[in-house]
Enzyme design. Structure first.
Site: not given
Length: 408
Positions: A81, A124, A171, A173
């Site tokens: 990212c 992802e 988690r 995502r």
């Protein structure tokens, strides 16, 4: 049915590959893993030890020629990212170039230079992508959607928290799928009622069911060129226009907030523990309990910066030790090592408090036990890998559903 051929980028220690290969329907024909800031390429070493070095490339992807990458049906990867902004350049005949070193533009380059580009994309990222940067909420995602649109892809996305579907770790995502305009999937999405796509008909909704009711449903166009989007998208607005689910086709965004619908078995932190098999070095020395308790506890105190500026600091308490009857908190890259920390997991056992082992961290991401065990790789580095990894079960479920849809 023949297997889909896969290009795996930013492969790490192979979470995407494990998830896809677990379905029996995918074959990785080329993979790339490069860690820019380290001399020893630890993740790539683990990847090669598990999957072999054939067709695996340990070179900076931005320096790999597109002609060196074989043709494949699907390109997958969890890319870093970063700031995706675009600049104009005179040298570039297309008039567009992404920020140097930003790996999104390496994906873009491969897709644009391939004579037969992959028909499908499966990517992802962290869910922050939907609202970054803070000065232009959602701009980075808008740039990605528009650049894929320009290359002939429609996209559907969903933010998935693995624990919402019974997996052992909380988690969250963003996962998104791209469908090239030459595919039946693209045509189905184009014709579909977009609300029905998000709640029932789409690949994401089929893989991870949601409730039928949508909140904050909106639709808007992304028609400006990338440079204009980069400079002006959502400027001055406090909120991103992108919700946790959506689709984008022919320049039009459809997005809404969905809520998970799951009634199956749930795995919790207590289920994955190696109790009775843990060496002494994972146990917290009794004289360090107060330090751990302080770091995990609520704080309201005056702190001083390096320059001598005093400020009020506050943070809430964390559950300490970690609850065994719930999915675990998110593993972060700093999980390893003995030093007390607010963010590392600590569990209560009959022998006292202890940290999690590398095998337990692998289980929280649904990797096979000792997947990251290799001579020369420390426990701290193994923990770092799992902080960077994805939950294999999420990839497997989406991969299985995508394959079924393609062959329907």
């Amino acid at each position: 049915m023949k297997k889909l051929k896969v290009i795996e980028l930013f492969a790490g220690v192979g979470g995407f590959r494990l998830g896809l290969e677990n379905t029996g329907n995918y074959e990785v024909v080329w993979s790339n893993q490069w860690e820019p800031s380290t001399k020893t390429q630890h993740a790539s070493m683990v990847y090669e030890a598990r999957f072999g070095g054939k067709n695996h490339c340990n070179t900076d992807i931005s320096e790999v020629k597109t002609t060196d990458i074989p043709h494949a049906d699907i390109l997958v990867g969890g890319f870093p990212c970063q700031d995706y902004s675009v600049a104009t350049t005179l040298q570039n005949s297309r008039g567009l170039i992404g920020k140097k070193g930003v790996l999104w533009w390496s994906i873009h380059r491969i897709l644009s230079e391939k004579t037969t580009p992959p028909k499908y994309l499966f990517l992802e990222n962290v869910d922050r992508l939907l609202k970054s940067p803070s000065t232009q909420r959602g701009r980075d995602f808008a740039i990605m959607l528009k650049s894929l649109n320009d290359l002939g892809y429609a996209v559907e996305w969903r933010v998935i928290n693995a624990a919402d579907y019974g997996m052992p770790q909380r988690r969250r995502r963003i996962f998104f799928l791209g469908y090239h305009k030459t595919t039946p999937s693209y045509k189905q999405l184009k014709k579909a009622d977009k609300k029905a796509w998000m709640t029932q008909k789409g690949t994401m909704a089929s893989a991870f069911p949601v409730n039928d009711s949508l909140e904050h449903y909106t639709t808007f166009a992304l028609t400006d060129d990338l440079v204009h989007l980069s400079e002006h998208f959502n400027k001055g607005e406090k909120l991103s226009p992108f919700a946790n689910s959506g689709a984008f086709i022919d320049g039009q965004v459809f997005t809404a907030k969905t809520t998970p619908s799951y009634h199956g078995v749930r795995t919790v932190l207590g289920d994955i523990l190696q109790n009775g098999k843990v060496t002494q070095d994972f146990f917290v020395p009794a004289d360090e309990y107060p330090k751990w308790a302080y770091l995990k506890g609520a704080k309201k105190e005056v702190r001083k910066s390096k320059s001598g500026f005093e400020y009020n600091y506050s943070e809430g308490a964390m559950i300490f030790p970690d609850a065994l009857d719930n999915a675990s908190r998110t593993i972060i890259t700093g999980e390893g090592g003995r030093s007390p920390s607010r963010f590392k997991h600590v569990v209560q056992t009959s022998k006292g408090l202890r940290r999690l082992t590398p095998i337990e961290l692998e289980r929280l991401n649904m990797f096979p036990d000792n997947h990251t065990q290799l001579e020369g790789i420390s426990d701290t580095k193994r923990a770092f890998f799992m902080g960077n990894a994805l939950v294999v079960g999420v990839v497997e479920q989406i991969g299985k559903t995508l394959f079924a849809k393609i062959n329907d």
